[in-house]
Structure formats: C-alpha cells, structure tokens
Design a protein around this motif. Structure first.
Motif, PDB file in Angstrom:
ATOM      1  N   GLN A  35      51.131  45.880  49.391  1.00 46.79           N
ATOM      2  CA  GLN A  35      49.551  46.295  49.481  1.00 46.79           C
ATOM      3  C   GLN A  35      48.779  45.251  48.511  1.00 46.79           C
ATOM      4  N   ARG A  36      47.653  45.169  48.841  1.00 45.83           N
ATOM      5  CA  ARG A  36      46.479  44.565  47.939  1.00 45.83           C
ATOM      6  C   ARG A  36      45.275  45.538  47.924  1.00 45.83           C
ATOM      7  N   LEU A  37      44.443  45.290  47.024  1.00 49.30           N
ATOM      8  CA  LEU A  37      43.212  46.031  46.728  1.00 49.30           C
ATOM      9  C   LEU A  37      42.213  45.012  46.324  1.00 49.30           C
ATOM     10  N   CYS A  38      41.145  44.720  46.968  1.00 43.84           N
ATOM     11  CA  CYS A  38      40.020  43.835  46.699  1.00 43.84           C
ATOM     12  C   CYS A  38      39.002  44.634  45.962  1.00 43.84           C
ATOM     13  N   THR A  39      38.493  44.036  44.825  1.00 41.92           N
ATOM     14  CA  THR A  39      37.730  44.641  43.865  1.00 41.92           C
ATOM     15  C   THR A  39      36.108  44.707  44.359  1.00 41.92           C
ATOM     16  N   ILE A  40      35.797  43.710  45.471  1.00 41.57           N
ATOM     17  CA  ILE A  40      34.841  43.648  45.870  1.00 41.57           C
ATOM     18  C   ILE A  40      34.775  44.777  46.969  1.00 41.57           C
ATOM     19  N   ALA A  41      35.637  45.121  47.794  1.00 45.25           N
ATOM     20  CA  ALA A  41      35.760  46.259  48.792  1.00 45.25           C
ATOM     21  C   ALA A  41      35.651  47.299  48.089  1.00 45.25           C
ATOM     22  N   LEU A  42      36.325  47.618  46.855  1.00 48.42           N
ATOM     23  CA  LEU A  42      36.214  49.022  45.906  1.00 48.42           C
ATOM     24  C   LEU A  42      34.693  49.041  45.517  1.00 48.42           C
ATOM     25  N   SER A  43      34.074  47.903  45.014  1.00 46.12           N
ATOM     26  CA  SER A  43      32.669  48.209  44.350  1.00 46.12           C
ATOM     27  C   SER A  43      31.897  48.498  45.519  1.00 46.12           C
ATOM     28  N   LYS A  44      32.098  48.306  46.974  1.00 47.76           N
ATOM     29  CA  LYS A  44      31.404  48.608  47.930  1.00 47.76           C
ATOM     30  C   LYS A  44      31.559  50.204  48.200  1.00 47.76           C
ATOM     31  N   GLU A  45      32.841  50.409  48.284  1.00 49.08           N
ATOM     32  CA  GLU A  45      33.263  51.972  48.539  1.00 49.08           C
ATOM     33  C   GLU A  45      32.620  52.695  47.537  1.00 49.08           C
ATOM     34  N   LEU A  46      32.387  52.355  46.332  1.00 46.61           N
ATOM     35  CA  LEU A  46      31.854  53.352  45.087  1.00 46.61           C
ATOM     36  C   LEU A  46      30.220  53.073  45.183  1.00 46.61           C
ATOM     37  N   GLN A  96      32.865  38.434  29.404  1.00 47.70           N
ATOM     38  CA  GLN A  96      33.616  37.177  29.888  1.00 47.70           C
ATOM     39  C   GLN A  96      33.658  36.115  28.724  1.00 47.70           C
ATOM     40  N   GLN A  97      34.858  35.576  28.440  1.00 48.55           N
ATOM     41  CA  GLN A  97      35.036  34.666  27.327  1.00 48.55           C
ATOM     42  C   GLN A  97      35.302  33.000  27.860  1.00 48.55           C
ATOM     43  N   ARG A  98      35.999  33.212  28.849  1.00 47.69           N
ATOM     44  CA  ARG A  98      36.312  31.847  29.407  1.00 47.69           C
ATOM     45  C   ARG A  98      36.425  31.845  31.036  1.00 47.69           C
ATOM     46  N   ALA A  99      35.140  31.701  31.706  1.00 50.04           N
ATOM     47  CA  ALA A  99      35.202  31.791  33.190  1.00 50.04           C
ATOM     48  C   ALA A  99      36.268  30.648  33.942  1.00 50.04           C
ATOM     49  N   HIS A 100      36.889  31.148  34.910  1.00 57.20           N
ATOM     50  CA  HIS A 100      37.722  30.072  35.591  1.00 57.20           C
ATOM     51  C   HIS A 100      39.213  29.929  34.743  1.00 57.20           C
ATOM     52  N   HIS A 101      39.218  30.867  33.841  1.00 52.37           N
ATOM     53  CA  HIS A 101      40.479  30.610  33.093  1.00 52.37           C
ATOM     54  C   HIS A 101      41.530  31.665  33.593  1.00 52.37           C
ATOM     55  N   ALA A 102      42.502  31.680  34.478  1.00 52.45           N
ATOM     56  CA  ALA A 102      43.277  32.836  35.030  1.00 52.45           C
ATOM     57  C   ALA A 102      43.422  33.795  34.099  1.00 52.45           C
ATOM     58  N   LEU A 103      43.875  33.639  32.917  1.00 52.89           N
ATOM     59  CA  LEU A 103      44.189  34.648  31.932  1.00 52.89           C
ATOM     60  C   LEU A 103      42.964  35.572  31.706  1.00 52.89           C
ATOM     61  N   ASP A 104      41.846  34.906  31.486  1.00 53.88           N
ATOM     62  CA  ASP A 104      40.562  35.571  31.035  1.00 53.88           C
ATOM     63  C   ASP A 104      40.047  36.181  32.198  1.00 53.88           C
ATOM     64  N   ASP A 105      40.084  35.694  33.371  1.00 51.20           N
ATOM     65  CA  ASP A 105      39.452  36.237  34.444  1.00 51.20           C
ATOM     66  C   ASP A 105      40.452  37.564  34.930  1.00 51.20           C
ATOM     67  N   ALA A 106      41.637  37.487  34.513  1.00 53.99           N
ATOM     68  CA  ALA A 106      42.379  38.597  35.020  1.00 53.99           C
ATOM     69  C   ALA A 106      42.171  39.447  34.114  1.00 53.99           C
ATOM     70  N   ARG A 107      42.144  39.498  32.579  1.00 59.63           N
ATOM     71  CA  ARG A 107      41.562  40.379  31.884  1.00 59.63           C
ATOM     72  C   ARG A 107      40.359  40.953  31.933  1.00 59.63           C
ATOM     73  N   VAL A 108      39.211  40.268  32.308  1.00 57.72           N
ATOM     74  CA  VAL A 108      37.995  40.753  32.815  1.00 57.72           C
ATOM     75  C   VAL A 108      37.962  41.670  34.008  1.00 57.72           C
ATOM     76  N   LEU A 109      38.656  41.349  35.003  1.00 58.13           N
ATOM     77  CA  LEU A 109      38.932  42.329  36.213  1.00 58.13           C
ATOM     78  C   LEU A 109      39.757  43.488  35.896  1.00 58.13           C
ATOM     79  N   ALA A 110      40.827  43.491  34.996  1.00 60.77           N
ATOM     80  CA  ALA A 110      41.410  44.560  34.489  1.00 60.77           C
ATOM     81  C   ALA A 110      40.517  45.555  33.921  1.00 60.77           C
ATOM     82  N   GLU A 111      39.731  45.231  32.928  1.00 65.83           N
ATOM     83  CA  GLU A 111      38.731  45.874  32.304  1.00 65.83           C
ATOM     84  C   GLU A 111      37.667  46.384  33.128  1.00 65.83           C
ATOM     85  N   ALA A 112      37.282  45.631  34.135  1.00 66.85           N
ATOM     86  CA  ALA A 112      36.215  46.164  35.094  1.00 66.85           C
ATOM     87  C   ALA A 112      37.038  46.996  36.230  1.00 66.85           C
ATOM     88  N   PHE A 113      38.225  46.841  36.480  1.00 61.60           N
ATOM     89  CA  PHE A 113      39.022  47.826  37.532  1.00 61.60           C
ATOM     90  C   PHE A 113      39.171  49.204  36.941  1.00 61.60           C
TER      91      PHE A 113
END
Length: 336
Positions: A128-139, A159-176
């Motif tokens: 299963q997958r969950l899109c945070t775009i879809a979740l933000s719309k649900e909310l 955001q410290q380093r946009a388009h760096h996979a590790l920082d993008d994942a960190r940012v998303l985790a903190e927003a999720f």
C-alpha cells in the motif's frame, strides 16, 4: 499547529484500522520517463503514530547519464563509485517491508521503485502507498499549492537541502506526523492505495554513466510507438467515487469526478499520467463521449478518433504540460 509536533497524549484515541508502520520515501531520478533510473533514495521509518524509528540513505549508480544534475546535484563522477540498484535492493526492501510507503506524489516514487525491482528480477515488499498530497486534501489544509515546501511551511518544518533525497524524506516525515495525528483526531480515512508490482520488464541500451548530456532521457521507442523498455502492470482501477460535475471550463480548476481522456503520445508515460489523475480524484475514460470533461493531447490537430469526437462534441482540449499544472490543484468534489 506547534503542538502537533509533540508526542500525542496516550489518551488520544487511535483508529484501529490505521497502519502499524510507515516508510517515508524520497527518490531522486535521471528523469520522468519509464526507462529513467534512481540516482539516490532515502527512507525514514515511522511507527504507527508517526514517530521516527530510524533513517537510511544511499546513492545509486544508474549505469547511464544522471539526467538533471542541476536539480539533484549528483554528477557522473559522484555516482560512478555508488552501488548498483541490485546491490542495495535487499537493504532497501528491509526498510519498506510490512509498511505503508508514504511519499509526496507517491505514484511517481512507487513507479520508479517498482521498475528498479522489476529490472533486478525482484519484487518490492510494498502493498500500500499513501500520497501526502491526497492526505492534505482529505484534511482540507489551507495550502497555496500542493508542493512539498508549502506543506512543510504549513507545519513549520524547515527545508535544509531541497532535492536531496535524505532531506526531502526528513521534511516529509516531519510534516506527515502532524498530518497523521490530525487525521486520527478527526477520524479521517487515510487515502491508502494498492501497490501492484511491475512485471515483464525488457531493458534497452541507454547512455552509460560518464556520457552526461545534462538533460532528461527522451526514452526509446519501438516501431509500434511504444517504449522498447516497458512494464505492464494490471490497469484495473476502482471506480471513481465522485459524480461527474460536467465539462472543464478553461481558466478554472479541474474538479474531482471529471472524466478525462488521453490521446496520442505523451512525454511522461501514459500510465503514470493516468495514475496521477486517479489519485487526484478524476475519472480516467478510455473513450470520448459527450460526458467527457476534458481531452488531453499534445497533437490537437491529429485525426485520431478522440480528437475528431472532441471537435464534434465541443470537448475542451489541453496539452500535457497544461494538464500537469491543473493536476497540482484539483477542486474537491462538492459535499452532498
């Protein structure tokens, strides 16, 4: 909103139907086409309530031109000594196993991951997958747009380093995390979608790493017009849950439930475009009728049956680039 970043009180009811763990993922790639490759990947593992358990990052040698270096910053020289995907596939899988894959525009990250596993003659352990775009719309979050930086800013994540996979994942985790807790408090059903593994992969020769052209790959096509490196998942989709609100009006937003038809070649693979449309709450139609809300085609002067019918019925027509822009902000279906 700051209190959402703190640990939820033990007395907070938690929906029993919610998943027991999440893998927040970001991948950087050589491009968007079906034969493009992953150049870096990061995973933040979260528990059932969104608390971080650990994180992992790796670069990946794509064995070809690294694509948009100006975006991800990974040159041929940097990637030359990185492991190949089959060499990190087991570790990557262990990070995903038994968890819901979470990503911003999750259909893209899942598609890239699934293709890499198909090339390696393996299967990603994601169901299963969950899109945070879809979740933000649900909310119903009051975001100016659905970019990651807007979601992050809403929750005060820096955001410290946009388009760096590790920082993008960190940012998303903190927003999720606060998004997940807001959903739990409100009894919101999480917009979970099934992940189907890709099969029947046939690779093609691609520019090897070191022959950097500095752009996206255009992909390779057979005489029949289909890319010679192809994957064919099952395309059976659930029915669109929203009623058709009618035709698209130029200059306005798309609305959930609109019937969208596609015609002709696209730069982004058709299946990916269709999946993005479905995740936005649109109905993907295989044919064009008087009920079709919009036709997407890069060649509006062609003589295809869909284009001809669109002219006859007066169906609005936009190209792929315009459709991509419209997908960023689809109006929710009207509540009955």
């Amino acid at each position: 909103m700051l209190e959402d970043h703190q640990t939820a009180p033990s007395t907070t009811p938690w929906p029993a139907a919610y998943p027991q763990g999440y893998a927040v993922v970001d991948v950087e790639t050589t491009g968007l086409a079906r034969d493009d490759r992953i150049v870096s990947a990061a995973v933040y593992r979260l528990d059932a309530r969104g608390e971080v358990e650990d994180h992992w990052y790796t670069m990946v040698n794509p064995e070809r031109d690294p694509g948009p270096v100006w975006i991800h910053g990974l040159t041929s020289d940097v990637l030359e000594g990185a492991p190949l995907f089959p060499e990190i596939a087991e570790e990557f899988a262990s990070r995903l196993d038994g968890r819901v894959l979470v990503a911003h525009n999750a259909v893209f990250d899942w598609s890239m991951i699934a293709r890499e596993y198909a090339r390696a003659e393996r299967e990603a352990p994601v169901r299963q997958r969950l899109c945070t775009i879809a979740l933000s719309k649900e909310l119903g979050l009051p975001l100016a747009n659905h970019r990651l930086e807007s979601l992050a800013a809403h929750f005060g994540v820096v955001q410290q380093r946009a388009h760096h996979a590790l920082d993008d994942a960190r940012v998303l985790a903190e927003a999720f995390r606060p998004s997940l807790r807001a959903a739990a408090r409100g009894g919101v059903r999480l917009p979970l979608l099934e992940c189907r593994p890709l099969t029947e992969w046939t690779d093609r020769a691609a520019p090897r790493i070191g022959r950097q052209s500095g752009g996206y790959s255009s992909g390779g096509y057979s005489s029949g017009g289909y890319p010679s490196g192809s994957w064919r998942p099952s395309r059976k989709r659930p029915a669109c849950p929203y009623p058709n609100p009618g035709r698209y009006e130029p200059g306005k937003q798309l609305k959930q439930g609109m019937r969208i038809a596609f015609s002709g070649d696209t730069s982004v693979e058709r299946d990916l475009l269709e999946d993005r449309a479905v995740e936005a709450g649109l109905h993907v139609a295989t044919s064009l009728s008087r009920l079709t809300s919009l036709l997407v085609t890069n060649d509006p002067d062609s003589g295809t049956s869909k284009v001809v019918k669109a002219r006859q019925f007066g169906t609005p027509v936009v190209d792929e680039a315009a459709f991509g822009q419209l997908l960023r902000d689809v109006e929710p279906a009207s509540k009955v």
